[in-house]
Write a protein that holds these residues in place. Sequence first.
Motif, PDB file in Angstrom:
ATOM      1  N   HIS A   1      -5.656   6.215  -2.783  1.00  0.00           N
ATOM      2  CA  HIS A   1      -5.660   4.879  -2.179  1.00  0.00           C
ATOM      3  C   HIS A   1      -5.655   4.947  -0.654  1.00  0.00           C
ATOM      4  N   SER A   2      -4.932   5.903  -0.091  1.00  0.00           N
ATOM      5  CA  SER A   2      -4.868   6.015   1.372  1.00  0.00           C
ATOM      6  C   SER A   2      -6.241   6.372   1.947  1.00  0.00           C
ATOM      7  N   LYS A   3      -7.017   7.180   1.237  1.00  0.00           N
ATOM      8  CA  LYS A   3      -8.355   7.543   1.708  1.00  0.00           C
ATOM      9  C   LYS A   3      -9.290   6.344   1.677  1.00  0.00           C
ATOM     10  N   GLU A   4      -9.162   5.527   0.641  1.00  0.00           N
ATOM     11  CA  GLU A   4     -10.000   4.333   0.551  1.00  0.00           C
ATOM     12  C   GLU A   4      -9.709   3.382   1.713  1.00  0.00           C
ATOM     13  N   ILE A   5      -8.429   3.209   2.024  1.00  0.00           N
ATOM     14  CA  ILE A   5      -8.062   2.314   3.121  1.00  0.00           C
ATOM     15  C   ILE A   5      -8.544   2.865   4.454  1.00  0.00           C
ATOM     16  N   ALA A   6      -8.381   4.164   4.660  1.00  0.00           N
ATOM     17  CA  ALA A   6      -8.836   4.779   5.908  1.00  0.00           C
ATOM     18  C   ALA A   6     -10.349   4.635   6.066  1.00  0.00           C
TER      19      ALA A   6
ATOM     20  N   ASP B   1       0.820  -1.211   0.000  1.00  0.00           N
ATOM     21  CA  ASP B   1       0.000   0.000   0.000  1.00  0.00           C
ATOM     22  C   ASP B   1       0.853   1.261   0.000  1.00  0.00           C
ATOM     23  N   ARG B   2       1.986   1.225   0.702  1.00  0.00           N
ATOM     24  CA  ARG B   2       2.884   2.392   0.705  1.00  0.00           C
ATOM     25  C   ARG B   2       3.436   2.625  -0.694  1.00  0.00           C
ATOM     26  N   LEU B   3       3.738   1.570  -1.429  1.00  0.00           N
ATOM     27  CA  LEU B   3       4.184   1.724  -2.814  1.00  0.00           C
ATOM     28  C   LEU B   3       3.084   2.376  -3.656  1.00  0.00           C
ATOM     29  N   ILE B   4       1.850   1.942  -3.448  1.00  0.00           N
ATOM     30  CA  ILE B   4       0.732   2.477  -4.222  1.00  0.00           C
ATOM     31  C   ILE B   4       0.478   3.944  -3.882  1.00  0.00           C
TER      32      ILE B   4
END
Length: 366
Positions: free
Chosen positions: A152-157, A142-145
Amino acid sequence: MTSLNGLSLINFRNYERFIWEPKRQKVVVFGPNGSGKTNLLEALSLLVSGRGLRRSLTEAFIKNDKQDCGWGIQANIHNDLVGTYTISTGCLPNSIKRQFRLNGQPLKNQHSLSKHLSIVWLTPQMDRLFLEGSSGRRRFLDRLIFSSESYHSKEIAAYEKSMSQRNKLLAEKCYDHLWLNAIEESMACHAVAIAATRNLFVKQLNQLSSFSFPDTELVLNCPISENLDHNPALIVEDNLREYWKNKRFEDAEHKLTRYGVHRSDVVFRDKYSLFNANLASTGQQKALLVGIILKLCEYIKIKEKTLPFLLLDEPLVHLDVNYRAALLNTLDCYEGFVISTGTDKAPFETSGQDFEFLNIDQGIIV
């Protein structure tokens, strides 16, 4: 290109007051163990969303003898497209609530930072990615993405927030079906978005080749991503909602959601021999990791997006002489900010590359 023009630290780790203006965008920080080299990289890693390269709790960042004071990090950054701006983070005195600011103005959430800066790091602790649990490998992916797909970080959060709400309701034996239906609908929507992004990223990254390092292939182990290969997203969302609805009582007994994108795993292997990284030597594992980072940079260039800051903690350790030379030559051609650490500057000097050398001792430039 995004460059670092200045960095200020106040009461962070072993830095009481540190002000630095890089002379070059290729930097080597050297000094004895415990001098603060990794702390400097950690400070930079906190300029983006998350808990930084050590994944420490907020209260661990304050300097030991400054417990009643606040701590802060501020970076002056220049982007060729948008100009110069500042990103800062820290805590007020006697508080553990971390704040984030852009040009001095508070941000509603840390995920907004991903629009302005991306950072990728490589640390010695990441060598254990191949041997430990799936959570570390998933975070690494995920950090790579994040470095190329800021959403992507908002979707995961959002997914994790909804899942936390579901877990809490089920743990309390609260079976309000309308409430749970709404939560699981949100989870399904975000889960499919996360799985689709991971799926596409892995496939596109695997298409690239790494010529100087082992060609690492990522294999995503995620039933939801596999389902998306064969079914429309709406069908996959419906399947997820139905599955979670049927598993409410079982999940309530365990007090957690046992199925979802938060359980995905990633396998690393040599692209041609299919030799899994968990069976490789320490040196081979390090070379595989470096190869992934370099492929990521090529991927971002192809997508015509701004290259991330690279934070490389002891990058030459465990690499043989040929891999060391290949890495240093690659970094010299990198069109972005790179900061590396080492106990000695000699291995970097022999490369003939034009680095700025920063000698750190107990949080002070000497």
